[in-house]
Design a protein around this motif. Sequence first.
Motif, PDB file in Angstrom:
ATOM      1  N   ALA A  98     -21.139  19.823  20.312  1.00 35.90           N
ATOM      2  CA  ALA A  98     -20.677  18.441  20.475  1.00 35.90           C
ATOM      3  C   ALA A  98     -21.804  17.462  20.160  1.00 35.90           C
ATOM      4  O   ALA A  98     -21.630  16.503  19.400  1.00 35.90           O
ATOM      5  CB  ALA A  98     -20.170  18.232  21.904  1.00 35.90           C
ATOM      6  N   VAL A  99     -22.971  17.716  20.732  1.00 39.88           N
ATOM      7  CA  VAL A  99     -24.112  16.840  20.488  1.00 39.88           C
ATOM      8  C   VAL A  99     -24.549  16.917  19.037  1.00 39.88           C
ATOM      9  O   VAL A  99     -24.874  15.900  18.403  1.00 39.88           O
ATOM     10  CB  VAL A  99     -25.277  17.202  21.435  1.00 39.88           C
ATOM     11  N   GLY A 100     -24.530  18.129  18.476  1.00 39.70           N
ATOM     12  CA  GLY A 100     -24.976  18.312  17.098  1.00 39.70           C
ATOM     13  C   GLY A 100     -24.199  17.483  16.096  1.00 39.70           C
ATOM     14  O   GLY A 100     -24.779  16.819  15.232  1.00 39.70           O
ATOM     15  N   LEU A 101     -22.864  17.480  16.200  1.00 39.90           N
ATOM     16  CA  LEU A 101     -22.059  16.695  15.275  1.00 39.90           C
ATOM     17  C   LEU A 101     -22.256  15.202  15.496  1.00 39.90           C
ATOM     18  O   LEU A 101     -22.313  14.422  14.541  1.00 39.90           O
ATOM     19  CB  LEU A 101     -20.574  17.055  15.423  1.00 39.90           C
ATOM     20  N   SER A 102     -22.392  14.812  16.764  1.00 41.49           N
ATOM     21  CA  SER A 102     -22.546  13.374  17.055  1.00 41.49           C
ATOM     22  C   SER A 102     -23.903  12.836  16.601  1.00 41.49           C
ATOM     23  O   SER A 102     -24.072  11.632  16.454  1.00 41.49           O
ATOM     24  CB  SER A 102     -22.352  13.104  18.550  1.00 41.49           C
ATOM     25  N   GLU A 103     -24.865  13.725  16.388  1.00 41.17           N
ATOM     26  CA  GLU A 103     -26.178  13.298  15.904  1.00 41.17           C
ATOM     27  C   GLU A 103     -26.148  12.887  14.432  1.00 41.17           C
ATOM     28  O   GLU A 103     -26.972  12.087  13.991  1.00 41.17           O
ATOM     29  CB  GLU A 103     -27.205  14.423  16.089  1.00 41.17           C
ATOM     30  N   ILE A 104     -25.204  13.436  13.678  1.00 45.02           N
ATOM     31  CA  ILE A 104     -25.201  13.216  12.232  1.00 45.02           C
ATOM     32  C   ILE A 104     -23.942  12.500  11.745  1.00 45.02           C
ATOM     33  O   ILE A 104     -23.712  12.398  10.543  1.00 45.02           O
ATOM     34  CB  ILE A 104     -25.363  14.553  11.470  1.00 45.02           C
ATOM     35  N   PHE A 146     -18.261  13.722  26.866  1.00 43.04           N
ATOM     36  CA  PHE A 146     -18.145  13.434  25.443  1.00 43.04           C
ATOM     37  C   PHE A 146     -19.515  13.136  24.866  1.00 43.04           C
ATOM     38  O   PHE A 146     -20.418  12.647  25.556  1.00 43.04           O
ATOM     39  CB  PHE A 146     -17.169  12.281  25.170  1.00 43.04           C
ATOM     40  N   ALA A 147     -19.665  13.472  23.582  1.00 41.38           N
ATOM     41  CA  ALA A 147     -20.912  13.235  22.873  1.00 41.38           C
ATOM     42  C   ALA A 147     -20.741  12.050  21.941  1.00 41.38           C
ATOM     43  O   ALA A 147     -19.738  11.926  21.244  1.00 41.38           O
ATOM     44  CB  ALA A 147     -21.320  14.473  22.083  1.00 41.38           C
ATOM     45  N   ASN A 148     -21.749  11.186  21.941  1.00 35.47           N
ATOM     46  CA  ASN A 148     -21.782  10.027  21.053  1.00 35.47           C
ATOM     47  C   ASN A 148     -23.238   9.734  20.715  1.00 35.47           C
ATOM     48  O   ASN A 148     -24.068   9.595  21.614  1.00 35.47           O
ATOM     49  CB  ASN A 148     -21.139   8.811  21.727  1.00 35.47           C
ATOM     50  N   LYS A 149     -23.547   9.705  19.422  1.00 38.29           N
ATOM     51  CA  LYS A 149     -24.906   9.386  18.955  1.00 38.29           C
ATOM     52  C   LYS A 149     -25.958  10.282  19.600  1.00 38.29           C
ATOM     53  O   LYS A 149     -27.036   9.828  19.997  1.00 38.29           O
ATOM     54  CB  LYS A 149     -25.226   7.912  19.213  1.00 38.29           C
ATOM     55  N   GLY A 150     -25.623  11.552  19.724  1.00 40.79           N
ATOM     56  CA  GLY A 150     -26.591  12.520  20.218  1.00 40.79           C
ATOM     57  C   GLY A 150     -26.772  12.589  21.719  1.00 40.79           C
ATOM     58  O   GLY A 150     -27.664  13.279  22.210  1.00 40.79           O
ATOM     59  N   GLN A 151     -25.902  11.894  22.475  1.00 41.64           N
ATOM     60  CA  GLN A 151     -25.996  11.905  23.935  1.00 41.64           C
ATOM     61  C   GLN A 151     -24.685  12.383  24.541  1.00 41.64           C
ATOM     62  O   GLN A 151     -23.611  12.148  23.988  1.00 41.64           O
ATOM     63  CB  GLN A 151     -26.326  10.503  24.465  1.00 41.64           C
ATOM     64  N   LEU A 152     -24.786  13.041  25.692  1.00 43.09           N
ATOM     65  CA  LEU A 152     -23.613  13.507  26.432  1.00 43.09           C
ATOM     66  C   LEU A 152     -23.377  12.613  27.639  1.00 43.09           C
ATOM     67  O   LEU A 152     -24.317  12.262  28.351  1.00 43.09           O
ATOM     68  CB  LEU A 152     -23.804  14.946  26.912  1.00 43.09           C
ATOM     69  N   TYR A 153     -22.097  12.276  27.858  1.00 41.73           N
ATOM     70  CA  TYR A 153     -21.736  11.416  28.978  1.00 41.73           C
ATOM     71  C   TYR A 153     -20.576  12.055  29.752  1.00 41.73           C
ATOM     72  O   TYR A 153     -19.660  12.621  29.144  1.00 41.73           O
ATOM     73  CB  TYR A 153     -21.328  10.032  28.495  1.00 41.73           C
ATOM     74  N   PRO A 154     -20.567  11.946  31.085  1.00 44.47           N
ATOM     75  CA  PRO A 154     -19.472  12.525  31.866  1.00 44.47           C
ATOM     76  C   PRO A 154     -18.202  11.698  31.731  1.00 44.47           C
ATOM     77  O   PRO A 154     -18.248  10.489  31.486  1.00 44.47           O
ATOM     78  CB  PRO A 154     -20.013  12.468  33.299  1.00 44.47           C
ATOM     79  N   VAL A 155     -17.082  12.367  31.884  1.00 46.77           N
ATOM     80  CA  VAL A 155     -15.781  11.698  31.799  1.00 46.77           C
ATOM     81  C   VAL A 155     -15.026  11.948  33.088  1.00 46.77           C
ATOM     82  O   VAL A 155     -15.019  13.068  33.607  1.00 46.77           O
ATOM     83  CB  VAL A 155     -14.941  12.244  30.624  1.00 46.77           C
ATOM     84  N   ILE A 156     -14.407  10.893  33.626  1.00 49.50           N
ATOM     85  CA  ILE A 156     -13.515  11.051  34.767  1.00 49.50           C
ATOM     86  C   ILE A 156     -12.139  11.402  34.231  1.00 49.50           C
ATOM     87  O   ILE A 156     -11.551  10.654  33.471  1.00 49.50           O
ATOM     88  CB  ILE A 156     -13.412   9.771  35.608  1.00 49.50           C
ATOM     89  N   THR A 157     -11.611  12.558  34.643  1.00 45.76           N
ATOM     90  CA  THR A 157     -10.246  12.893  34.247  1.00 45.76           C
ATOM     91  C   THR A 157      -9.290  12.156  35.159  1.00 45.76           C
ATOM     92  O   THR A 157      -9.543  12.027  36.357  1.00 45.76           O
ATOM     93  CB  THR A 157      -9.996  14.407  34.324  1.00 45.76           C
ATOM     94  N   PRO A 158      -8.178  11.641  34.608  1.00 50.04           N
ATOM     95  CA  PRO A 158      -7.275  10.786  35.387  1.00 50.04           C
ATOM     96  C   PRO A 158      -6.745  11.483  36.629  1.00 50.04           C
ATOM     97  O   PRO A 158      -6.589  12.709  36.629  1.00 50.04           O
ATOM     98  CB  PRO A 158      -6.134  10.500  34.402  1.00 50.04           C
TER      99      PRO A 158
END
Length: 205
Positions: A170-176, A193-205
């Motif tokens: 996930a992080v790898g693809l978001s890095e490039i 979720f990964a965005n721009k090489g960083q992982l962030y937690p998600v609250i599931t509904p």
Amino acid sequence: MTPESTACDFSPMKKLIKEDIQQIVSKLEHLMITIDNEEDCLLGDFEKIKKNFLGIESNAATFYLNCYLSPFIERYMDLSLTIQSLSDRRHGALIAVERQDPIDSLLQPGISIGAPITHSLLESIFYPGSPLHDGAVLIRANQIVSAKNILPLTASQGNDRITGTRHRAAVGLSEISDAIVLVVSEETGKASFANKGQLYPVITP
């Protein structure tokens, strides 16, 4: 101006975050006052404040995820329900959502699907034992383009949230690319979720 910058009004979320941070500041100020009391053990207070920080981050990350994806996916609710269900069941998952950058050339292609996004189809793909559950699903617009894709792995070290191959992918693809990559851990059920090489937690509904 990018689509994600016009998709959401950030003011209400920032107001809530400021209020939450102010509560934490008040708790820290109280600790500063009581820290000299030798009879008090502060470890429990530290743990509560840590959980509050993580809660603020998770709330904000979930809000931003909606903002990042809503300009590119009309059926965002199906995706959200899928992540909730997979998280509850601890079914591992990896979902790459293409945004503005084409990502076909960055993947080792898997099996073509070519079907509209539905949470029932996504859940069946990641059901343990399914022939398609390994690898990543590729989503473009409102279509499940393919499954069993192999994503590039990050070489990043020292991030304690990267706990396995799915997270590294996930992080790898978001890095490039500007893709948003959703991941569910089958060990813990935690979604991120990964965005721009960083992982962030998600609250599931």
